[in-house]
Design an enzyme around this catalytic site. Structure first.
Site, PDB file in Angstrom:
ATOM      1  N   ASP A  35       0.955  -1.167   0.035  1.00  0.00           N
ATOM      2  CA  ASP A  35      -0.032   0.064  -0.057  1.00  0.00           C
ATOM      3  C   ASP A  35       0.825   1.275   0.080  1.00  0.00           C
ATOM      4  OD1 ASP A  35      -2.684   0.981   0.426  1.00  0.00           O
ATOM      5  OD2 ASP A  35      -1.956   1.935   2.156  1.00  0.00           O
ATOM      6  N   GLU A  50      14.206 -15.593   0.209  1.00  0.00           N
ATOM      7  CA  GLU A  50      14.684 -16.906   1.168  1.00  0.00           C
ATOM      8  C   GLU A  50      13.476 -18.004   1.210  1.00  0.00           C
ATOM      9  OE1 GLU A  50      14.977 -15.336   5.246  1.00  0.00           O
ATOM     10  OE2 GLU A  50      16.252 -13.629   4.438  1.00  0.00           O
TER      11      GLU A  50
HETATM   12  C1  BGC Z   1      -5.398   2.336  -0.388  1.00  0.00           C
HETATM   13  C2  BGC Z   1      -6.746   3.169  -0.215  1.00  0.00           C
HETATM   14  C3  BGC Z   1      -6.440   3.610   1.386  1.00  0.00           C
HETATM   15  C4  BGC Z   1      -4.925   4.321   1.327  1.00  0.00           C
HETATM   16  C5  BGC Z   1      -4.263   4.735   2.680  1.00  0.00           C
HETATM   17  C6  BGC Z   1      -4.614   3.038  -0.694  1.00  0.00           C
HETATM   18  O1  BGC Z   1      -3.775   3.543  -1.628  1.00  0.00           O
HETATM   19  O2  BGC Z   1      -5.828   1.468  -1.654  1.00  0.00           O
HETATM   20  O3  BGC Z   1      -7.748   2.391   0.046  1.00  0.00           O
HETATM   21  O4  BGC Z   1      -7.359   4.417   1.896  1.00  0.00           O
HETATM   22  O5  BGC Z   1      -3.964   3.439   0.686  1.00  0.00           O
HETATM   23  O6  BGC Z   1      -4.008   3.462   3.042  1.00  0.00           O
END
Ligand code: BGC
Length: 561
Positions: A215, A270
Site C-alpha cells: 500500500d 529466502e
Molecule cells: C488504499 C486506499 C487507502 C490508502 C491509505 C491506498 O492506496 O488503496 O484504500 O485509503 O492507501 O492506506
C-alpha cells in the site's frame, strides 16, 4: 507492423497471472452484514472457476476500520469482524487447494492511531515510540502538506477527538498523517520500523502468503527537512493533474523507498515458490514506475496509466506501448488494471462524458453515466487488456459488469474522503457495495443474515452471480471464456506487435499457434478483413446493431485469419 514486446521466457507465476482483488468487507459473509474470511473461503470456487490464478485480499487485520482496514492496529491479528487467524489459515489452505495463490495487503506507510506504538507515543511525549512517527513541536503545522483525503496532513495531539480529559489534553505537538488523522505516518528512517516490517513479512510468508500488495509504496520515505509543498497528490493519479513545472514532492516517491524494497525482496527470496511484491505507487512521471520493479525490488506495479487513460485510440496506443517498453526495460511484466476499491467502477466510469480517472464517487445530483455505454466500453477495455502480455488485475464484481452505486445515502458513507472534503467528494463507498450472489435471497445472498453493510441497488438483482451463470450471454460467462482463451493461447507471455493501422490493432504471436489479432473500435466501427474468424468479441455480451463484418463501436474483437 512493429514488434512492441518480445515473448516472455521467464516463468514465475505472477508474470502472466490473472489476479482477482477481494475486498473482504464486501465479498461474502458467513454471518451478519459485513463480509468475513469464512465467507470468502466459502465462495472461492467462484474465483477459481473464473480462471483467476491468484487473489489479492485487501486488509483484514485488526483495525478500527477508520479507512476500510487500511488503518492497521495489529499486523499479526485478524479483526474480529472478519474472523481469526485460524480462518486466515483455512482461507489460504482452501485457495491453494483450488490452485489460487494468495496476495496479502501490507500497509507500511502508516499504522492506525490505535496501534500500540502510537498509543504509547500519545501517552508520553518522551516515549521512544514518538520517534517511530513524525511528531514535531511547532506553533503552526510544520508544513503546508495536504492530506490525500483533504485538509492538512498534520494534527495537533491536543486537537484529537480523544484528547479531552486524557493525558494528552494539553500536548500541542503535531503529528503527520498523509491520509486520515487516524493513520499516523511511520518514520522509516528508524531501524525499529524496518525490523518490525520484515518480521511482519515473515509472519505472513510463514503462514503461506504468496506475496504482498504494498500500500502507498511511494510514500514511506519523506524528505527529513520537511520543505513546504502545497500541491494535492491525488489518489491513483498522483500528480498527473498538476502543471508540468511543479517540483517533485518531498513526501512522495523519494529515492530511499527503493532500499526498503531491496531489503524485502531479499526476505521473500529466502522462501520457495516465487513470492511476489506488487507496488501500489501513484507517480506523476510514468517512467518512475519501472524503478519499483527492477530485478532486485518488487515483482510488478499497478499500471495506473492504463486505469486512468481516457477511452480513446491515441491515448490507449500510447499507454500500451509505453507501459510495455518501460517494464520490458527492467524485465518486469506489465499489469493491466481497470478498477479497484479506490475508483469509480469501470462500468460506470466509462459511461461519463469525459473518460479517464473519473471523479471520486458519484452522487445522484452529479453527472450520471450512460450505463450501456459504460458497460460496453468496460467490456471492450477488459477484452483489450486481457489479450495483452503481462498480468491482469480484476476487482471483485467487474466480471459481473457491476456499476457504481450512485444513490447511496450520505448518512451511510464511511469513506474518510467524504468527511474530510466536507462532502465535496462522495468518496469510494459506491464501489465497495457487497456482491450480489443469489438474486432471490435477501441482500442477494451476501450473508445468511440477509443483510449487507451497504445497501445494494435493486437493479443488481439482474446482475447476481446465479442469474449470470444461467445466461450464456452474460458478462460473467464472457469473462470465464475470455480468461480460458487467454490461458489456452498463452496471451500473457506472447510477443506483441502493433499493426500500425489507423485503428487500434495488435497481433499476438506465439510459436505453435496462429497469430491472434486484437482490434478495439472506439467511436467508429472498424471493418474486419475477409475471412476473419472471430475468437472472442465483447459484443457477445453487449450486442450492438452493427453487422458481423465489423468491429462495432466501443468493442474489442479477437480474431485469426
Ligand atoms: C488504499 C486506499 C487507502 C490508502 C491509505 C491506498 O492506496 O488503496 O484504500 O485509503 O492507501 O492506506
Amino acid at each position: 507492423m512493429q514488434i512492441i514486446h518480445l515473448a516472455n521466457t521467464s516463468r514465475e507465476w505472477w508474470r502472466e497471472a490473472v489476479i482477482y482483488q477481494i475486498y473482504p468487507r464486501s465479498f461474502a459473509s458467513f454471518g451478519g452484514g459485513v463480509g468475513d474470511l469464512q465467507g470468502i473461503t466459502s465462495r472461492l470456487s467462484h474465483v477459481a472457476d473464473l480462471g483467476a490464478h491468484a487473489i489479492w485480499l485487501s486488509p483484514f487485520y485488526k483495525s478500527p476500520q477508520k479507512d476500510g482496514g487500511y488503518d492497521v492496529a495489529d499486523y499479526r491479528a485478524v479483526d474480529p469482524i472478519f474472523g481469526n487467524l485460524n480462518d486466515a489459515k483455512n482461507l489460504i489452505a482452501r485457495a491453494h487447494e483450488l490452485g489460487l495463490r494468495v496476495i496479502v495487503d501490507l500497509v507500511p506507510n502508516h499504522t492506525s492511531d490505535q496501534h500500540e506504538w502510537f498509543q504509547a507515543a500519545l501517552a508520553d511525549p518522551s516515549a521512544p515510540e514518538r520517534d517511530l512517527y513524525w511528531f514535531r513541536k511547532a506553533d503552526e503545522a510544520p508544513t503546508d502538506w495536504l492530506s490525500v483525503f483533504g485538509g492538512s496532513a498534520w494534527t495537533r495531539v491536543c486537537d484529537r477527538a480523544d484528547a479531552k480529559g486524557s493525558p494528552w489534553d494539553h500536548d500541542d505537538s503535531w503529528y503527520l498523517h498523509l491520509f486520515d488523522p487516524a493513520q499516523p505516518d511511520l518514520n522509516w528512517a528508524h531501524p525499529r520500523v524496518r525490523e518490525e516490517f520484515t518480521s511482519i513479512l515473515r509472519f505472513w510468508l510463514d503462514l503461506g502468503a504468496d506475496g504482498f500488495r504494498v500500500d502507498v509504496a511511494h510514500g514511506l520515505v519523506k524528505d527529513p527537512s520537511l520543505p513546504n509543498y502545497q500541491y494535492h497528490w491525488d489518489m491513483v493519479s498522483g500528480g498527473d493533474l498538476l502543471p508540468a513545472d511543479v517540483p517533485p514532492p518531498p513526501q512522495w516517491n523519494q529515492p530511499g523507498v527503493h532500499d526498503i524494497y531491496r531489503e524485502w525482496r531479499a526476505v521473500l527470496d529466502e522462501y520457495e515458490g516465487d513470492r511476489a511484491l506488487v507496488a501500489e505507487a501513484w507517480l506523476n512521471d510514468p517512467l518512475d514506475a519501472k524503478l519499483y520493479v527492477r530485478s532486485d525490488e518488487m515483482s510488478q506495479a499497478f499500471n495506473f496509466d492504463f486505469l486512468t487513460s481516457p477511452f480513446e485510440l491515441a491515448e490507449y496506443r500510447e499507454v500500451i506501448a509505453n507501459s510495455l517498453r518501460e517494464m520490458d526495460s527492467v524485465g518486469a511484466p506489465t499489469t493491466w488494471v481497470l478498477s479497484n476499491h479506490d475508483v469509480v467502477r469501470a462500468a460506470s466510469r466509462f459511461g461519463l462524458s469525459k473518460t479517464g480517472k473519473g471523479p471520486n464517487g458519484i452522487r445522484p445530483f452529479e453527472e450520471q453515466p450512460d450505463p450501456e455505454l459504460g458497460r460496453r466500453r468496460a467490456l471492450a477495455a477488459h477484452a483489450l487488456g486481457s489479450a495483452l502480455p503481462g498480468s491482469i488485475y480484476i476487482y471483485q464484481g467487474e466480471e459481473l459488469s457491476l456499476p457504481e452505486h450512485m444513490a447511496l445515502p450520505d448518512e451511510l458513507r464511511e469513506d474518510p474522503a467524504f468527511f474530510r472534503t466536507k462532502g465535496a467528494e462522495a468518496g469510494r463507498d459506491g464501489c465497495r457495495v457487497p456482491i450480489p450472489w443469489e438474486a432471490d435471497y435477501p441482500a442477494f445472498g451476501f450473508s445468511p443474515a440477509g443483510s449487507s453493510w451497504l445497501p445494494q441497488p435493486e437493479e443488481w438483482k439482474a446482475l447476481a452471480v446465479d442469474v449470470q451463470l444461467a445466461d450464456e450471454a452474460s458478462s460473467l460467462n464472457f469473462f470465464r471464456k475470455m480468461y480460458r482463451l487467454r490461458e489456452e493461447l498463452g496471451l500473457g507471455r506472447a510477443q506483441l506487435a502493433d499493426a500500425e493501422d489507423s485503428y487500434l490493432h495488435y497481433v499476438s504471436s506465439l510459436p505453435g499457434r496462429d497469430d491472434l489479432h486484437i482490434v478495439t473500435a472506439f467511436d467508429d466501427p472498424v471493418p474486419l478483413p475477409k475471412g476473419a474468424k472471430i475468437v472472442l468479441s465483447s459484443d457477445e455480451v453487449a450486442p450492438s446493431t452493427v453487422n458481423d463484418e465489423q468491429v462495432a463501436p466501443n468493442s474489442t474483437v479477437w480474431y485469426t485469419l
